[in-house]
Design a protein around this motif. Structure first.
Motif, mmCIF file in Angstrom:
data_model
loop_
_atom_site.group_PDB
_atom_site.id
_atom_site.type_symbol
_atom_site.label_atom_id
_atom_site.label_comp_id
_atom_site.label_asym_id
_atom_site.label_seq_id
_atom_site.Cartn_x
_atom_site.Cartn_y
_atom_site.Cartn_z
ATOM 1 N N GLN A 1 0.804 -1.228 0.000
ATOM 2 C CA GLN A 1 0.000 0.000 0.000
ATOM 3 C C GLN A 1 0.836 1.278 0.000
ATOM 4 O OE1 GLN A 1 -3.103 -0.291 -0.809
ATOM 5 N NE2 GLN A 1 -2.744 -2.497 -0.734
ATOM 6 N N HIS A 2 1.916 1.286 0.760
ATOM 7 C CA HIS A 2 2.690 2.517 0.840
ATOM 8 C C HIS A 2 3.355 2.827 -0.494
ATOM 9 C CE1 HIS A 2 6.253 4.997 2.240
ATOM 10 N NE2 HIS A 2 5.199 5.721 2.568
ATOM 11 N N GLU A 3 3.995 1.814 -1.092
ATOM 12 C CA GLU A 3 4.678 2.075 -2.363
ATOM 13 C C GLU A 3 3.686 2.406 -3.481
ATOM 14 O OE1 GLU A 3 7.227 -1.298 -2.444
ATOM 15 O OE2 GLU A 3 5.637 -2.709 -2.987
ATOM 16 N N LEU A 4 2.493 1.820 -3.432
ATOM 17 C CA LEU A 4 1.495 2.178 -4.449
ATOM 18 C C LEU A 4 1.084 3.644 -4.300
ATOM 19 C CD1 LEU A 4 -0.481 1.548 -6.760
ATOM 20 C CD2 LEU A 4 -2.120 0.766 -5.039
ATOM 21 N N THR A 5 0.896 4.073 -3.061
ATOM 22 C CA THR A 5 0.495 5.472 -2.826
ATOM 23 C C THR A 5 1.600 6.425 -3.286
ATOM 24 O OG1 THR A 5 -0.704 4.655 -0.908
ATOM 25 C CG2 THR A 5 -0.497 7.026 -1.094
ATOM 26 N N VAL A 6 2.842 6.079 -2.979
ATOM 27 C CA VAL A 6 3.959 6.929 -3.417
ATOM 28 C C VAL A 6 4.011 6.962 -4.946
ATOM 29 C CG1 VAL A 6 6.474 7.186 -3.423
ATOM 30 C CG2 VAL A 6 5.280 6.575 -1.296
ATOM 31 N N THR A 7 3.798 5.818 -5.579
ATOM 32 C CA THR A 7 3.809 5.769 -7.046
ATOM 33 C C THR A 7 2.706 6.676 -7.609
ATOM 34 O OG1 THR A 7 4.627 3.519 -6.861
ATOM 35 C CG2 THR A 7 3.860 4.190 -9.029
ATOM 36 N N GLY A 8 1.585 6.757 -6.895
ATOM 37 C CA GLY A 8 0.515 7.667 -7.307
ATOM 38 C C GLY A 8 0.998 9.114 -7.399
ATOM 39 N N ARG A 9 1.937 9.488 -6.570
ATOM 40 C CA ARG A 9 2.488 10.856 -6.597
ATOM 41 C C ARG A 9 3.325 11.111 -7.846
ATOM 42 N NH1 ARG A 9 3.038 13.502 -1.618
ATOM 43 N NH2 ARG A 9 4.894 14.557 -2.372
ATOM 44 N N LYS A 10 3.840 10.022 -8.443
ATOM 45 C CA LYS A 10 4.796 10.171 -9.543
ATOM 46 C C LYS A 10 4.137 10.248 -10.905
ATOM 47 C CE LYS A 10 7.241 10.028 -6.259
ATOM 48 N NZ LYS A 10 7.768 11.325 -5.790
ATOM 49 N N PHE A 11 2.929 9.748 -11.007
ATOM 50 C CA PHE A 11 2.307 9.617 -12.326
ATOM 51 C C PHE A 11 0.879 10.153 -12.337
ATOM 52 C CE2 PHE A 11 5.432 6.142 -12.014
ATOM 53 C CZ PHE A 11 6.207 6.424 -13.122
ATOM 54 N N ARG A 12 0.632 11.121 -13.237
ATOM 55 C CA ARG A 12 -0.743 11.612 -13.330
ATOM 56 C C ARG A 12 -1.644 10.624 -14.073
ATOM 57 N NH1 ARG A 12 1.030 15.471 -17.500
ATOM 58 N NH2 ARG A 12 0.937 17.121 -15.947
ATOM 59 N N ASN A 13 -1.008 9.647 -14.769
ATOM 60 C CA ASN A 13 -1.835 8.647 -15.452
ATOM 61 C C ASN A 13 -2.112 7.430 -14.564
ATOM 62 O OD1 ASN A 13 0.853 7.829 -15.603
ATOM 63 N ND2 ASN A 13 0.648 6.848 -17.600
ATOM 64 N N LEU A 14 -1.904 7.593 -13.258
ATOM 65 C CA LEU A 14 -2.213 6.510 -12.309
ATOM 66 C C LEU A 14 -3.254 6.982 -11.300
ATOM 67 C CD1 LEU A 14 -1.783 3.823 -10.814
ATOM 68 C CD2 LEU A 14 0.261 4.808 -9.773
ATOM 69 N N MET A 15 -4.379 6.264 -11.247
ATOM 70 C CA MET A 15 -5.396 6.530 -10.223
ATOM 71 C C MET A 15 -5.394 5.360 -9.242
ATOM 72 S SD MET A 15 -7.741 8.278 -8.811
ATOM 73 C CE MET A 15 -8.234 9.620 -9.889
ATOM 74 N N VAL A 16 -5.068 5.666 -8.011
ATOM 75 C CA VAL A 16 -5.057 4.645 -6.965
ATOM 76 C C VAL A 16 -6.492 4.466 -6.465
ATOM 77 C CG1 VAL A 16 -4.232 4.163 -4.628
ATOM 78 C CG2 VAL A 16 -2.702 5.251 -6.303
#
Ligand code: REL
Ligand code: ZN
Length: 416
Positions: A306-321
Protein backbone atom coordinates in the motif's frame (compact mmCIF):
# COMPACT_ATOMS: atom_id res chain seq x y z
CA UNK A 1 -7.98 18.95 20.89
CA UNK A 2 -11.08 18.98 23.04
CA UNK A 3 -13.11 15.79 22.72
CA UNK A 4 -16.32 17.62 21.76
CA UNK A 5 -14.46 19.41 19.02
CA UNK A 6 -13.55 16.05 17.49
CA UNK A 7 -17.16 14.96 17.78
CA UNK A 8 -18.35 18.07 16.01
CA UNK A 9 -16.04 17.41 13.10
CA UNK A 10 -17.17 13.82 12.96
CA UNK A 11 -20.85 14.79 12.95
CA UNK A 12 -20.34 17.37 10.21
CA UNK A 13 -18.32 15.06 8.01
CA UNK A 14 -20.54 12.04 8.59
CA UNK A 15 -23.56 13.94 7.43
CA UNK A 16 -21.88 14.89 4.15
CA UNK A 17 -20.39 11.43 3.65
CA UNK A 18 -23.77 9.76 4.10
CA UNK A 19 -25.53 12.28 1.83
CA UNK A 20 -23.09 12.16 -1.08
CA UNK A 21 -24.03 9.69 -3.83
CA UNK A 22 -21.39 7.09 -4.63
CA UNK A 23 -20.16 5.76 -7.94
CA UNK A 24 -19.16 2.23 -6.93
CA UNK A 25 -16.36 1.58 -9.41
CA UNK A 26 -15.96 -2.17 -8.97
CA UNK A 27 -18.64 -4.70 -8.13
CA UNK A 28 -19.71 -8.13 -9.32
CA UNK A 29 -23.39 -7.12 -9.51
CA UNK A 30 -25.75 -7.49 -12.47
CA UNK A 31 -29.23 -6.27 -13.31
CA UNK A 32 -31.97 -8.87 -12.94
CA UNK A 33 -32.18 -9.81 -16.59
CA UNK A 34 -28.75 -11.39 -16.27
CA UNK A 35 -30.77 -14.03 -14.38
CA UNK A 36 -28.42 -16.46 -12.62
CA UNK A 37 -25.62 -13.91 -12.53
CA UNK A 38 -27.74 -11.41 -10.56
CA UNK A 39 -27.40 -12.59 -6.95
CA UNK A 40 -29.67 -11.37 -4.18
CA UNK A 41 -31.47 -12.56 -1.03
CA UNK A 42 -30.55 -13.86 2.40
CA UNK A 43 -29.33 -17.30 1.33
CA UNK A 44 -26.94 -15.75 -1.17
CA UNK A 45 -25.86 -13.23 1.44
CA UNK A 46 -25.05 -15.98 3.92
CA UNK A 47 -23.24 -18.16 1.39
CA UNK A 48 -20.87 -15.35 0.37
CA UNK A 49 -17.44 -16.87 -0.15
CA UNK A 50 -15.95 -14.78 2.68
CA UNK A 51 -18.38 -16.51 5.10
CA UNK A 52 -17.84 -19.94 3.54
CA UNK A 53 -14.13 -19.67 4.36
CA UNK A 54 -14.89 -18.63 7.94
CA UNK A 55 -17.39 -21.47 8.40
CA UNK A 56 -15.33 -24.27 6.92
CA UNK A 57 -12.45 -23.38 9.24
CA UNK A 58 -14.72 -24.51 12.03
CA UNK A 59 -17.20 -27.08 10.75
CA UNK A 60 -15.81 -30.60 10.62
CA UNK A 61 -17.41 -31.14 7.21
CA UNK A 62 -15.68 -32.31 4.02
CA UNK A 63 -15.45 -29.61 1.36
CA UNK A 64 -17.21 -31.84 -1.17
CA UNK A 65 -19.93 -32.54 1.32
CA UNK A 66 -20.49 -28.82 1.80
CA UNK A 67 -20.65 -28.18 -1.96
CA UNK A 68 -23.09 -31.05 -2.45
CA UNK A 69 -25.70 -29.36 -0.24
CA UNK A 70 -28.31 -27.08 -1.75
CA UNK A 71 -28.04 -23.33 -1.22
CA UNK A 72 -30.64 -23.21 1.60
CA UNK A 73 -28.91 -25.92 3.58
CA UNK A 74 -25.50 -24.25 3.11
CA UNK A 75 -26.98 -20.97 4.36
CA UNK A 76 -28.45 -22.74 7.41
CA UNK A 77 -25.08 -24.26 8.29
CA UNK A 78 -23.33 -20.91 8.00
CA UNK A 79 -26.01 -19.18 10.06
CA UNK A 80 -25.79 -21.81 12.79
CA UNK A 81 -21.98 -21.88 12.87
CA UNK A 82 -21.19 -18.18 12.72
CA UNK A 83 -24.31 -16.48 14.08
CA UNK A 84 -25.96 -18.88 16.53
CA UNK A 85 -23.04 -20.77 18.04
CA UNK A 86 -20.59 -17.89 17.83
CA UNK A 87 -20.58 -14.10 17.85
CA UNK A 88 -20.54 -12.58 14.35
CA UNK A 89 -17.63 -10.21 14.98
CA UNK A 90 -15.79 -10.72 11.69
CA UNK A 91 -16.29 -7.98 9.11
CA UNK A 92 -18.24 -10.20 6.71
CA UNK A 93 -20.45 -11.57 9.49
CA UNK A 94 -21.15 -8.14 10.97
CA UNK A 95 -22.10 -7.08 7.45
CA UNK A 96 -25.06 -9.46 7.46
CA UNK A 97 -26.26 -7.90 10.71
CA UNK A 98 -26.00 -4.38 9.26
CA UNK A 99 -28.21 -5.47 6.34
CA UNK A 100 -30.78 -7.13 8.64
CA UNK A 101 -30.90 -4.01 10.77
CA UNK A 102 -31.44 -1.77 7.73
CA UNK A 103 -34.32 -4.00 6.65
CA UNK A 104 -35.78 -3.85 10.17
CA UNK A 105 -35.50 -7.64 10.50
CA UNK A 106 -35.24 -9.44 13.83
CA UNK A 107 -31.84 -10.64 14.99
CA UNK A 108 -32.58 -11.31 18.69
CA UNK A 109 -34.24 -14.69 18.17
CA UNK A 110 -31.41 -15.78 15.88
CA UNK A 111 -34.06 -17.43 13.74
CA UNK A 112 -33.15 -17.73 10.08
CA UNK A 113 -36.73 -18.71 9.28
CA UNK A 114 -38.04 -15.43 10.68
CA UNK A 115 -35.45 -13.55 8.67
CA UNK A 116 -36.36 -15.42 5.49
CA UNK A 117 -40.04 -14.69 6.05
CA UNK A 118 -39.47 -10.99 6.67
CA UNK A 119 -37.09 -10.42 3.74
CA UNK A 120 -38.37 -7.76 1.30
CA UNK A 121 -39.64 -9.12 -2.01
CA UNK A 122 -36.82 -9.05 -4.56
CA UNK A 123 -39.22 -9.40 -7.47
CA UNK A 124 -40.63 -5.92 -6.76
CA UNK A 125 -39.86 -3.96 -9.92
CA UNK A 126 -37.79 -1.32 -8.18
CA UNK A 127 -35.99 -3.61 -5.70
CA UNK A 128 -32.51 -2.81 -7.06
CA UNK A 129 -33.17 0.93 -6.97
CA UNK A 130 -34.33 0.63 -3.37
CA UNK A 131 -31.17 -1.20 -2.35
CA UNK A 132 -28.96 1.34 -4.10
CA UNK A 133 -30.87 4.09 -2.30
CA UNK A 134 -30.37 2.44 1.08
CA UNK A 135 -26.65 2.17 0.34
CA UNK A 136 -26.37 5.76 -0.91
CA UNK A 137 -25.05 4.48 -4.23
CA UNK A 138 -26.00 6.15 -7.49
CA UNK A 139 -24.32 3.82 -9.98
CA UNK A 140 -22.38 0.58 -9.86
CA UNK A 141 -19.79 -0.71 -12.30
CA UNK A 142 -20.17 -4.42 -13.08
CA UNK A 143 -17.44 -6.94 -13.94
CA UNK A 144 -18.25 -8.14 -17.45
CA UNK A 145 -16.51 -11.16 -18.87
CA UNK A 146 -16.97 -11.45 -22.65
CA UNK A 147 -15.45 -14.95 -22.54
CA UNK A 148 -18.10 -16.32 -20.21
CA UNK A 149 -20.61 -18.11 -22.47
CA UNK A 150 -23.55 -17.39 -20.14
CA UNK A 151 -22.83 -13.69 -19.91
CA UNK A 152 -21.98 -13.43 -23.59
CA UNK A 153 -25.39 -14.79 -24.65
CA UNK A 154 -27.18 -12.21 -22.53
CA UNK A 155 -25.16 -9.35 -23.98
CA UNK A 156 -25.79 -10.57 -27.52
CA UNK A 157 -29.53 -10.66 -26.86
CA UNK A 158 -29.89 -7.68 -24.55
CA UNK A 159 -31.32 -4.25 -25.19
CA UNK A 160 -30.13 -1.05 -23.48
CA UNK A 161 -28.67 -1.28 -19.99
CA UNK A 162 -30.26 0.23 -16.87
CA UNK A 163 -28.66 3.63 -16.30
CA UNK A 164 -27.34 2.72 -12.84
CA UNK A 165 -25.41 -0.34 -14.09
CA UNK A 166 -22.21 0.52 -15.97
CA UNK A 167 -20.03 -2.06 -17.67
CA UNK A 168 -16.33 -2.85 -17.31
CA UNK A 169 -14.71 -5.18 -19.84
CA UNK A 170 -12.87 -7.76 -17.77
CA UNK A 171 -9.97 -9.52 -19.44
CA UNK A 172 -8.69 -12.13 -16.97
CA UNK A 173 -9.01 -15.07 -19.38
CA UNK A 174 -7.18 -13.13 -22.11
CA UNK A 175 -4.30 -11.91 -19.96
CA UNK A 176 -3.97 -14.78 -17.51
CA UNK A 177 -4.83 -17.85 -19.58
CA UNK A 178 -4.53 -17.02 -23.27
CA UNK A 179 -3.69 -20.55 -24.43
CA UNK A 180 -7.14 -21.82 -23.48
CA UNK A 181 -8.87 -19.06 -25.46
CA UNK A 182 -7.94 -19.38 -29.11
CA UNK A 183 -10.31 -22.29 -29.79
CA UNK A 184 -13.21 -20.35 -28.31
CA UNK A 185 -12.31 -17.24 -30.30
CA UNK A 186 -12.14 -19.26 -33.52
CA UNK A 187 -15.62 -20.61 -32.89
CA UNK A 188 -16.87 -17.07 -32.47
CA UNK A 189 -15.38 -16.04 -35.82
CA UNK A 190 -12.06 -14.47 -34.85
CA UNK A 191 -8.92 -15.77 -36.59
CA UNK A 192 -6.87 -15.86 -33.41
CA UNK A 193 -4.15 -18.49 -33.19
CA UNK A 194 -2.12 -19.54 -30.20
CA UNK A 195 0.93 -17.68 -31.58
CA UNK A 196 0.63 -13.91 -31.44
CA UNK A 197 1.06 -13.24 -35.16
CA UNK A 198 0.12 -9.95 -36.78
CA UNK A 199 -3.23 -11.41 -37.81
CA UNK A 200 -3.97 -12.71 -34.30
CA UNK A 201 -3.12 -9.34 -32.77
CA UNK A 202 -5.43 -7.57 -35.23
CA UNK A 203 -8.23 -10.02 -34.52
CA UNK A 204 -7.85 -9.67 -30.76
CA UNK A 205 -8.01 -5.90 -31.10
CA UNK A 206 -11.16 -6.31 -33.18
CA UNK A 207 -12.66 -8.51 -30.46
CA UNK A 208 -11.91 -5.93 -27.74
CA UNK A 209 -13.20 -3.03 -29.79
CA UNK A 210 -16.45 -4.80 -30.53
CA UNK A 211 -17.03 -5.70 -26.90
CA UNK A 212 -16.16 -2.24 -25.61
CA UNK A 213 -18.79 -0.87 -27.98
CA UNK A 214 -21.37 -3.52 -27.20
CA UNK A 215 -21.03 -3.08 -23.45
CA UNK A 216 -20.34 0.65 -23.55
CA UNK A 217 -17.56 -0.20 -21.13
CA UNK A 218 -16.34 2.62 -18.90
CA UNK A 219 -12.99 0.92 -18.43
CA UNK A 220 -11.09 -2.27 -19.18
CA UNK A 221 -10.03 -4.43 -16.22
CA UNK A 222 -7.91 -7.36 -15.16
CA UNK A 223 -6.87 -9.02 -11.92
CA UNK A 224 -3.24 -10.07 -11.78
CA UNK A 225 -1.22 -12.48 -9.67
CA UNK A 226 1.37 -11.40 -7.12
CA UNK A 227 4.03 -12.59 -9.61
CA UNK A 228 2.93 -10.00 -12.20
CA UNK A 229 5.93 -8.43 -13.88
CA UNK A 230 6.25 -6.07 -16.81
CA UNK A 231 7.87 -6.07 -19.28
CA UNK A 232 8.94 -9.67 -19.53
CA UNK A 233 8.93 -12.45 -22.09
CA UNK A 234 5.43 -13.63 -21.22
CA UNK A 235 2.42 -13.81 -23.52
CA UNK A 236 0.74 -11.43 -21.09
CA UNK A 237 3.37 -8.73 -21.63
CA UNK A 238 2.98 -9.04 -25.41
CA UNK A 239 -0.80 -8.95 -25.15
CA UNK A 240 -0.68 -5.86 -22.96
CA UNK A 241 1.73 -4.05 -25.29
CA UNK A 242 0.25 -5.13 -28.61
CA UNK A 243 -3.43 -5.54 -27.91
CA UNK A 244 -4.83 -4.14 -24.67
CA UNK A 245 -2.92 -0.87 -24.26
CA UNK A 246 -3.29 0.26 -27.89
CA UNK A 247 -7.04 -0.42 -27.77
CA UNK A 248 -7.42 1.38 -24.41
CA UNK A 249 -5.50 4.34 -25.77
CA UNK A 250 -7.50 4.54 -28.97
CA UNK A 251 -10.77 4.31 -27.02
CA UNK A 252 -9.44 6.62 -24.32
CA UNK A 253 -10.32 4.08 -21.60
CA UNK A 254 -8.41 3.42 -18.39
CA UNK A 255 -7.03 -0.04 -17.70
CA UNK A 256 -7.88 -1.10 -14.15
CA UNK A 257 -5.31 -3.49 -12.71
CA UNK A 258 -6.09 -5.37 -9.50
CA UNK A 259 -2.77 -6.83 -8.48
CA UNK A 260 -1.75 -9.39 -5.89
CA UNK A 261 -4.28 -12.22 -5.99
CA UNK A 262 -3.01 -15.76 -5.53
CA UNK A 263 -5.77 -17.88 -7.04
CA UNK A 264 -6.62 -21.34 -5.78
CA UNK A 265 -4.32 -21.62 -2.75
CA UNK A 266 -6.94 -24.06 -1.49
CA UNK A 267 -8.86 -25.09 -4.62
CA UNK A 268 -11.29 -27.25 -2.62
CA UNK A 269 -12.73 -24.01 -1.24
CA UNK A 270 -13.47 -22.78 -4.80
CA UNK A 271 -13.89 -18.97 -4.83
CA UNK A 272 -13.16 -18.91 -1.10
CA UNK A 273 -9.78 -20.50 -1.73
CA UNK A 274 -8.06 -17.48 -3.31
CA UNK A 275 -5.41 -15.67 -1.30
CA UNK A 276 -2.99 -12.76 -1.30
CA UNK A 277 0.67 -12.18 -2.15
CA UNK A 278 2.97 -9.19 -2.20
CA UNK A 279 3.53 -7.95 -5.73
CA UNK A 280 6.32 -5.99 -7.40
CA UNK A 281 5.49 -2.29 -7.71
CA UNK A 282 8.04 -1.94 -10.52
CA UNK A 283 5.54 -3.40 -12.99
CA UNK A 284 3.19 -0.47 -12.22
CA UNK A 285 6.02 2.08 -12.48
CA UNK A 286 7.15 0.73 -15.85
CA UNK A 287 3.65 0.71 -17.28
CA UNK A 288 2.90 4.26 -16.13
CA UNK A 289 6.28 5.53 -17.35
CA UNK A 290 6.34 3.54 -20.59
CA UNK A 291 2.77 4.36 -21.63
CA UNK A 292 2.24 8.00 -20.65
CA UNK A 293 -0.79 8.27 -22.95
CA UNK A 294 -2.52 5.36 -21.26
CA UNK A 295 -4.45 5.66 -18.00
CA UNK A 296 -4.14 3.09 -15.22
CA UNK A 297 -6.40 2.58 -12.24
CA UNK A 298 -4.62 0.38 -9.74
CA UNK A 299 -5.49 -1.38 -6.52
CA UNK A 300 -3.21 -3.88 -4.77
CA UNK A 301 -4.31 -6.65 -2.48
CA UNK A 302 -1.51 -6.92 0.03
CA UNK A 303 -1.15 -4.51 2.89
CA UNK A 304 2.61 -4.52 2.26
CA UNK A 305 2.12 -2.93 -1.18
CA UNK A 306 0.00 0.00 0.00
CA UNK A 307 2.69 2.52 0.84
CA UNK A 308 4.68 2.08 -2.36
CA UNK A 309 1.49 2.18 -4.45
CA UNK A 310 0.50 5.47 -2.83
CA UNK A 311 3.96 6.93 -3.42
CA UNK A 312 3.81 5.77 -7.05
CA UNK A 313 0.51 7.67 -7.31
CA UNK A 314 2.49 10.86 -6.60
CA UNK A 315 4.80 10.17 -9.54
CA UNK A 316 2.31 9.62 -12.33
CA UNK A 317 -0.74 11.61 -13.33
CA UNK A 318 -1.83 8.65 -15.45
CA UNK A 319 -2.21 6.51 -12.31
CA UNK A 320 -5.40 6.53 -10.22
CA UNK A 321 -5.06 4.65 -6.97
CA UNK A 322 -8.30 3.04 -5.84
CA UNK A 323 -10.04 0.84 -3.28
CA UNK A 324 -9.24 -1.19 -0.19
CA UNK A 325 -9.72 -4.49 -1.91
CA UNK A 326 -11.12 -7.75 -0.50
CA UNK A 327 -8.91 -8.79 2.47
CA UNK A 328 -8.17 -5.09 3.02
CA UNK A 329 -11.83 -4.15 3.25
CA UNK A 330 -11.84 -4.21 7.06
CA UNK A 331 -12.27 -1.12 9.23
CA UNK A 332 -8.74 -1.21 10.63
CA UNK A 333 -7.11 -1.43 7.20
CA UNK A 334 -9.49 0.92 5.37
CA UNK A 335 -8.71 3.46 8.09
CA UNK A 336 -4.97 3.06 7.86
CA UNK A 337 -4.87 3.03 4.05
CA UNK A 338 -7.24 5.99 3.61
CA UNK A 339 -5.31 8.04 6.16
CA UNK A 340 -2.03 7.35 4.39
CA UNK A 341 -3.49 8.19 0.98
CA UNK A 342 -4.92 11.50 2.22
CA UNK A 343 -1.54 12.36 3.68
CA UNK A 344 0.34 11.57 0.46
CA UNK A 345 -2.17 12.32 -2.29
CA UNK A 346 -4.57 14.86 -0.84
CA UNK A 347 -8.01 14.02 -2.19
CA UNK A 348 -6.83 12.77 -5.61
CA UNK A 349 -7.66 9.07 -5.25
CA UNK A 350 -10.70 6.79 -5.02
CA UNK A 351 -10.91 5.51 -1.46
CA UNK A 352 -13.22 2.58 -1.93
CA UNK A 353 -15.21 0.24 -4.15
CA UNK A 354 -17.55 -2.35 -2.66
CA UNK A 355 -16.72 -5.50 -4.65
CA UNK A 356 -20.31 -6.52 -3.80
CA UNK A 357 -21.36 -9.83 -5.33
CA UNK A 358 -24.80 -9.92 -3.80
CA UNK A 359 -27.01 -6.88 -4.30
CA UNK A 360 -27.81 -6.32 -0.62
CA UNK A 361 -24.09 -6.26 0.27
CA UNK A 362 -24.01 -2.73 -1.13
CA UNK A 363 -25.77 -1.69 2.06
CA UNK A 364 -23.24 -2.96 4.55
CA UNK A 365 -20.11 -2.53 2.50
CA UNK A 366 -20.88 1.15 1.98
CA UNK A 367 -22.19 1.89 5.46
CA UNK A 368 -19.09 0.31 7.00
CA UNK A 369 -16.65 2.03 4.62
CA UNK A 370 -18.35 5.40 4.98
CA UNK A 371 -18.13 5.22 8.77
CA UNK A 372 -14.38 4.75 8.56
CA UNK A 373 -13.77 7.26 5.77
CA UNK A 374 -15.79 9.89 7.69
CA UNK A 375 -13.72 9.28 10.81
CA UNK A 376 -10.43 9.69 8.97
CA UNK A 377 -11.58 12.79 7.10
CA UNK A 378 -12.87 14.35 10.33
CA UNK A 379 -9.48 13.78 11.93
CA UNK A 380 -7.74 15.43 8.96
CA UNK A 381 -10.10 18.43 8.93
CA UNK A 382 -9.61 18.82 12.67
CA UNK A 383 -5.82 18.85 12.26
CA UNK A 384 -6.06 21.29 9.37
CA UNK A 385 -8.29 23.71 11.19
CA UNK A 386 -5.96 23.54 14.16
CA UNK A 387 -3.12 24.43 11.80
CA UNK A 388 -5.08 27.55 10.87
CA UNK A 389 -7.14 26.76 7.75
CA UNK A 390 -10.85 27.43 7.91
CA UNK A 391 -12.58 24.30 6.58
CA UNK A 392 -16.07 25.11 5.33
CA UNK A 393 -19.07 22.89 4.73
CA UNK A 394 -18.57 23.56 1.01
CA UNK A 395 -14.99 22.30 1.18
CA UNK A 396 -16.15 19.10 2.79
CA UNK A 397 -18.85 18.57 0.16
CA UNK A 398 -16.46 19.21 -2.71
CA UNK A 399 -13.88 16.79 -1.28
CA UNK A 400 -16.32 13.99 -0.57
CA UNK A 401 -17.92 14.35 -3.99
CA UNK A 402 -14.47 14.04 -5.58
CA UNK A 403 -13.58 10.97 -3.51
CA UNK A 404 -16.90 9.19 -4.10
CA UNK A 405 -17.51 9.93 -7.79
CA UNK A 406 -15.78 13.01 -9.21
CA UNK A 407 -12.26 11.58 -9.29
CA UNK A 408 -13.47 8.57 -11.22
CA UNK A 409 -15.14 10.66 -13.93
CA UNK A 410 -12.36 13.23 -14.09
CA UNK A 411 -9.80 10.48 -14.61
CA UNK A 412 -11.94 8.61 -17.09
CA UNK A 413 -12.41 11.78 -19.17
CA UNK A 414 -8.80 12.93 -18.83
CA UNK A 415 -7.05 13.37 -22.19
CA UNK A 416 -3.35 12.48 -22.13
O1 REL B 1 -12.52 -8.98 -8.93
C1 REL B 1 -11.82 -9.84 -8.38
O2 REL B 1 -10.95 -10.47 -8.96
C2 REL B 1 -12.04 -10.15 -6.93
O3 REL B 1 -12.54 -9.03 -6.32
C3 REL B 1 -12.86 -11.40 -6.78
O4 REL B 1 -12.20 -12.41 -7.46
C4 REL B 1 -13.12 -11.81 -5.34
O5 REL B 1 -13.58 -13.12 -5.32
C5 REL B 1 -14.10 -10.88 -4.68
O6 REL B 1 -15.23 -11.50 -4.20
C6 REL B 1 -13.42 -10.09 -3.65
O7 REL B 1 -13.98 -9.26 -2.97
ZN1 ZN C 1 -13.79 -8.02 -7.59
Amino acid sequence: REPNETNTWLERVKQVVFETPVLDMHTHLFPRRFVKLALSGVDELLTYHYLIAETLRILPLGYDEYWSLDRERQAELIWKTLFVERTPVSEAARGVITVLKRFGLPTEGKSLDDIRRGWPNPSDGDYAEKILDLAGVKQVVMTNDPFDPQEREIWLAAGPMESYFLAALRLDPLLNDYQSLSGKLNNWGYRAGSALTEETVAELRRFLNEWIERMKAVYVAVSLPETFSFPDSSVRSTLLTEVVLPVCRAKDLPLAMMIGVKRGVNPALREAGDSVGKADIRAVERLCAGFPHNKFMVTMLSRENQHELTVTGRKFRNLMVFGSWWFLNNPSLVGEITRMRLELLGTSFIPQHSDARILEQLIYKWIHSKQVIAKVLAEKYGDLSEAGWPVSEEDIRRDVEALFAGNFWRFKNLKL
